[in-house]
Scaffold this active site. Structure first.
Site, PDB file in Angstrom:
ATOM      1  CE  LYS A 296     -15.119  12.600   6.086  1.00 44.04           C
ATOM      2  NZ  LYS A 296     -13.728  13.082   6.173  1.00 44.04           N
TER       3      LYS A 296
ATOM      4  CG  ASP B 257     -14.365  14.370   2.535  1.00 43.77           C
ATOM      5  OD1 ASP B 257     -14.908  13.725   1.612  1.00 43.77           O
ATOM      6  OD2 ASP B 257     -13.393  13.927   3.173  1.00 43.77           O
TER       7      ASP B 257
END
Length: 446
Positions: A126, A166
């Site tokens: 991430k 995201d």
């Protein structure tokens, strides 16, 4: 949690002070591993547990850029490459002022098991930045993305690490990031980023996938009790990509979705949310949820700065951000007749709220299972890029549906196998953890 797991968990907390979101994610997984530890102690050996909680690589870098007024701005960039036992690191980039290392590690840790549940060959990672694209011009966003990629490019690749979008990172941002990567490397390496535009390497269904997937997972949960979305009153938080597409799919399956929200407040639309109007306002005009109320008419009630979880429903799909639904809201929803919750966002329910739902026998789908449709379709995008192919919407949506049904079944069957029938949190954690641990054991101490 048994003493061995507790000891390792406490050591993880000690080594990562102040990272409360990461602690929450680790605790949620460890809290369900005792049955696995009892049957297969090799999976929860301290060396496996410690390694799975320690990122393989943590990258933090400065992102300097110039705004439209000629002022120099400085942000901080992150990429946490958490676990590559199953494949290249895979996970989104989040651009939001709240981003710091603890948030990125929480999201990356969740991503390890989410990606494992899809059955696709992808590891967990991430990244992101504390940059806020809201209110910035296209040129400012472009300059920021180019500066961000000027550092990130050296750490990513289609066989190494494949970022995606995201919160705060949509097709616009992915386009600027990809353009800079191509410029620096002199390679059209389509598979290095996912969430691309469909005209230049992106996959159909990718924009819809997270929201659609959360609804498909919920539909499978409802089936275990002889129910469906047909006739359900649904409350959804958020009004971004995940929320809009969850609204669309839930209403396609016969539900009435009555809410949408943003940081300014929420709307209650008793006629059912008008998806096309909401999409126009939020995705095209980049407007506010209050604009929806102004243009929708008398059927809509707008509440500024309120809590969307004050609205009665039978199905809740929290799709905004982490820890948005707390224990107080959970109790109120249970009392109002709630039968199912699925997390469209990453851990939007606090641990206390999740416990309340489970104790009340409410179907509860954790984010690592329920919102895995996005990363699953990203992996399908990688497949199309690798084969220089492009699939139809119908074929790709069927692949997504098959994957989400498979995730549901793995969670349901694993929970039953380990003596916790109906506990999707335990089923998701044990199934995902076991798959990753098997690969780590096979590959040796690295």
């Amino acid at each position: 949690m048994d003493a061995h797991l507790l000891e390792v968990r406490d050591e993880v907390f000690r080594r990562n002070p102040g990272e409360t979101e990461f602690h929450q994610a680790v605790n949620e997984v460890f809290d369900t591993l005792a049955p696995l530890s009892a049957r297969h102690p090799e999976y929860t050996d301290a060396a496996i547990l410690q390694r799975i909680c320690e990122p393989e690589r943590q990258i933090i870098f400065r992102v300097p850029w110039m705004d439209d007024a000629g002022n120099v701005q400085i942000n901080r960039g992150f990429r946490v490459e958490f676990n590559s036992a199953l494949g290249p690191y895979k996970g989104g980039l989040r651009f939001h002022p709240s981003v710091y290392l603890g948030i990125v590690k929480f999201l990356g840790f969740e991503q390890i098991f989410k990606n494992a549940l899809t059955g696709m060959p992808i590891g967990g990672g991430k990244g992101g930045s504390d940059f806020d694209p809201r209110g910035r011009s296209d040129n400012e966003v472009m300059r920021f993305c180019q500066s961000f990629m000027t550092e990130l490019y050296r750490h990513i690749g289609e066989y190494t690490d494949v970022p995606a979008g995201d919160m705060g990172v949509g097709t616009r941002e992915i386009g600027y990031l990809f353009g800079q990567y191509k410029r620096i490397t002199n390679r059209y390496e389509s598979g290095v980023l996912t969430g691309k535009g469909t005209g230049w390497g992106g996959s159909l269904v990718r924009p819809e996938a997270t929201g659609y997937g959360a609804v498909l997972f919920t539909q499978e949960m409802l089936k275990t009790r002889g129910q469906s979305f047909d006739g359900q009153r649904v409350v959804i938080s958020g009004s971004g990509n995940v929320a809009i597409n969850a609204i669309e799919k839930a209403q396609e399956l016969g539900a009435k979705v009555v809410t949408a929200s943003d940081s300014g407040g929420y709307v209650v639309d008793e006629a059912g949310i008008d998806v096309e109007l909401l999409r126009q306002i939020k995705e095209v005009e980049r407007g506010r949820i209050s604009d929806y109320a102004d243009r929708r008419g008398a059927s809509v009630h707008y509440v500024s700065e309120g809590n969307v979880w004050d609205v009665d429903c039978t199905v809740a799909l929290p799709s905004a951000t982490q820890n948005e639904l707390d224990d107080k809201a959970a109790r109120r929803l249970v009392e109002s007749g709630l039968i199912a919750v699925a997390e469209g966002a990453n851990m939007p329910c606090t641990s206390e709220a999740a416990s309340i739902f489970q104790e009340a026998n409410v179907l509860f789908g954790p984010g690592k299972a329920a919102n895995a449709g996005g990363v699953a379709t990203s992996a399908l995008e990688m497949q199309q890029n690798a084969s220089r192919d492009a699939w139809s919407f119908e074929y790709t949506e069927q692949r997504l549906t098959d994957i989400m049904v498979g995730i549901h079944d793995r969670c349901f069957e694993t929970a039953d196998k380990y003596g916790m029938p109906g506990n999707y949190v335990a089923g998701a954690n044990i199934s995902g953890f076991k798959k990753v641990a098997d690969a780590m054991l096979a590959q040796g101490l690295i």
